[in-house]
Design a protein around this motif. Structure first.
Motif, short mmCIF file in Angstrom:
data_model
loop_
_atom_site.label_atom_id
_atom_site.label_comp_id
_atom_site.label_asym_id
_atom_site.label_seq_id
_atom_site.Cartn_x
_atom_site.Cartn_y
_atom_site.Cartn_z
N ASP A 243 0.82 -1.21 0.00
CA ASP A 243 0.00 0.00 0.00
C ASP A 243 0.86 1.26 0.00
O ASP A 243 0.41 2.32 -0.39
N TYR A 244 2.12 1.14 0.41
CA TYR A 244 3.06 2.24 0.27
C TYR A 244 4.49 1.71 0.29
O TYR A 244 4.76 0.61 0.77
N ALA A 245 5.39 2.52 -0.28
CA ALA A 245 6.82 2.20 -0.27
C ALA A 245 7.55 3.30 0.48
O ALA A 245 7.22 4.48 0.33
N GLU A 246 8.53 2.88 1.28
CA GLU A 246 9.33 3.85 2.05
C GLU A 246 10.51 4.34 1.22
O GLU A 246 11.05 3.60 0.39
N LEU A 247 10.91 5.58 1.46
CA LEU A 247 12.12 6.11 0.86
C LEU A 247 12.73 7.12 1.82
O LEU A 247 12.04 7.66 2.70
N SER A 248 14.03 7.35 1.66
CA SER A 248 14.71 8.30 2.54
C SER A 248 15.95 8.83 1.83
O SER A 248 16.42 8.26 0.84
N THR A 249 16.49 9.92 2.38
CA THR A 249 17.73 10.50 1.87
C THR A 249 18.26 11.49 2.89
O THR A 249 17.55 11.92 3.79
N ASP A 250 19.53 11.83 2.70
CA ASP A 250 20.18 12.85 3.51
C ASP A 250 20.72 13.91 2.56
O ASP A 250 20.99 13.63 1.39
N GLY A 251 20.91 15.09 3.09
CA GLY A 251 21.44 16.17 2.27
C GLY A 251 22.13 17.22 3.11
O GLY A 251 22.23 17.10 4.33
N THR A 252 22.60 18.25 2.42
CA THR A 252 23.29 19.35 3.10
C THR A 252 22.74 20.68 2.60
O THR A 252 22.23 20.78 1.48
N PHE A 253 22.85 21.65 3.46
CA PHE A 253 22.56 23.04 3.10
C PHE A 253 23.62 23.89 3.77
O PHE A 253 24.38 23.40 4.62
N GLU A 254 23.70 25.14 3.38
CA GLU A 254 24.71 26.02 3.96
C GLU A 254 24.51 26.10 5.47
O GLU A 254 23.52 26.63 5.95
N GLY A 255 25.43 25.47 6.20
CA GLY A 255 25.37 25.52 7.65
C GLY A 255 24.70 24.34 8.32
O GLY A 255 24.38 24.41 9.51
N GLY A 256 24.48 23.24 7.58
CA GLY A 256 23.86 22.11 8.26
C GLY A 256 23.50 20.96 7.35
O GLY A 256 23.89 20.91 6.19
N THR A 257 22.77 20.02 7.92
CA THR A 257 22.34 18.83 7.18
C THR A 257 20.82 18.72 7.21
O THR A 257 20.15 19.31 8.07
N ALA A 258 20.30 17.96 6.27
CA ALA A 258 18.86 17.73 6.16
C ALA A 258 18.64 16.23 5.96
O ALA A 258 19.50 15.53 5.44
N SER A 259 17.51 15.75 6.38
CA SER A 259 17.14 14.36 6.10
C SER A 259 15.64 14.30 5.85
O SER A 259 14.88 15.13 6.35
N ILE A 260 15.26 13.35 5.03
CA ILE A 260 13.84 13.13 4.71
C ILE A 260 13.56 11.64 4.80
O ILE A 260 14.33 10.81 4.32
N LYS A 261 12.44 11.34 5.43
CA LYS A 261 11.87 9.99 5.40
C LYS A 261 10.48 10.15 4.81
O LYS A 261 9.71 11.00 5.26
#
Length: 176
Positions: free
Chosen positions: A112-130
């Motif tokens: 019924d759904y699939a999971e995905l994720s990633t990490d990233g960077t921006f000026e002055g830090g990091t980002a993540s998404i689930k």
């Protein structure tokens, strides 16, 4: 007003009331109750006419759409019934600069759904998404920003370009 339990669903009925000199009639419909009997988001059931989510390589297939992923948590292209939806891939822009993502990872596919994720960077830090891409095309995600020092967020936007006739679906208040 008690109703008999065996009334067929998706049928039109009329209630007529007369009390003394007062009388009134009201039409009503007993809706199709199938959505209320299914267990969407409880037991990974995918109701008809939808099909289970399929993942192959960097693509997720949902009914009549293909979501293609390149370098990030958002689809770089969605093809719906043969029509490409994006002129430019979607991107998050934080304080005027795009967030740079480190590719996409696919997790478990529940049907019924699939999971995905990633990490990233921006000026002055990091980002993540689930995130989760659901059988009906709904895309849910949680984004976490982790600045190295206190960060003032002046703007955080999600932008993409699409054809004018397709943009109407995104701009319509009927969809919000």
């Amino acid at each position: 007003l008690p109703l008999p339990r065996d009334l067929p669903e998706n049928s039109l009925y009329r209630v007529a009331v007369t009390v003394g000199s007062f009388s009134a009639e009201q039409n009503f419909r007993i809706p199709d109750m199938t959505p209320f009997r299914t267990h969407v988001a409880v037991d990974h059931t995918v109701p008809s006419p939808w099909k289970p989510v399929q993942v192959s390589g960097k693509e997720i297939f949902v009914l009549d759409r293909v979501y293609s992923f390149d370098n990030g948590p958002l689809p770089s292209q969605i093809v719906s019934r043969g029509q490409k939806l994006f002129l430019t891939p979607p991107e998050f822009v934080l304080n005027g600069s795009p967030i740079a993502w480190n590719g996409v990872r696919f997790g478990k596919n529940y049907g019924d759904y699939a999971e995905l994720s990633t990490d990233g960077t921006f000026e002055g830090g990091t980002a993540s998404i689930k995130g989760e891409l659901w059988f009906d095309g709904m895309f849910k995600f949680d984004m976490t920003l982790s600045p190295a020092a206190p960060l003032q967020i002046r703007s955080l936007t999600l932008g993409w370009r699409t054809l004018r006739n397709l943009a109407l679906y995104c701009m319509s208040t009927a969809w919000t």
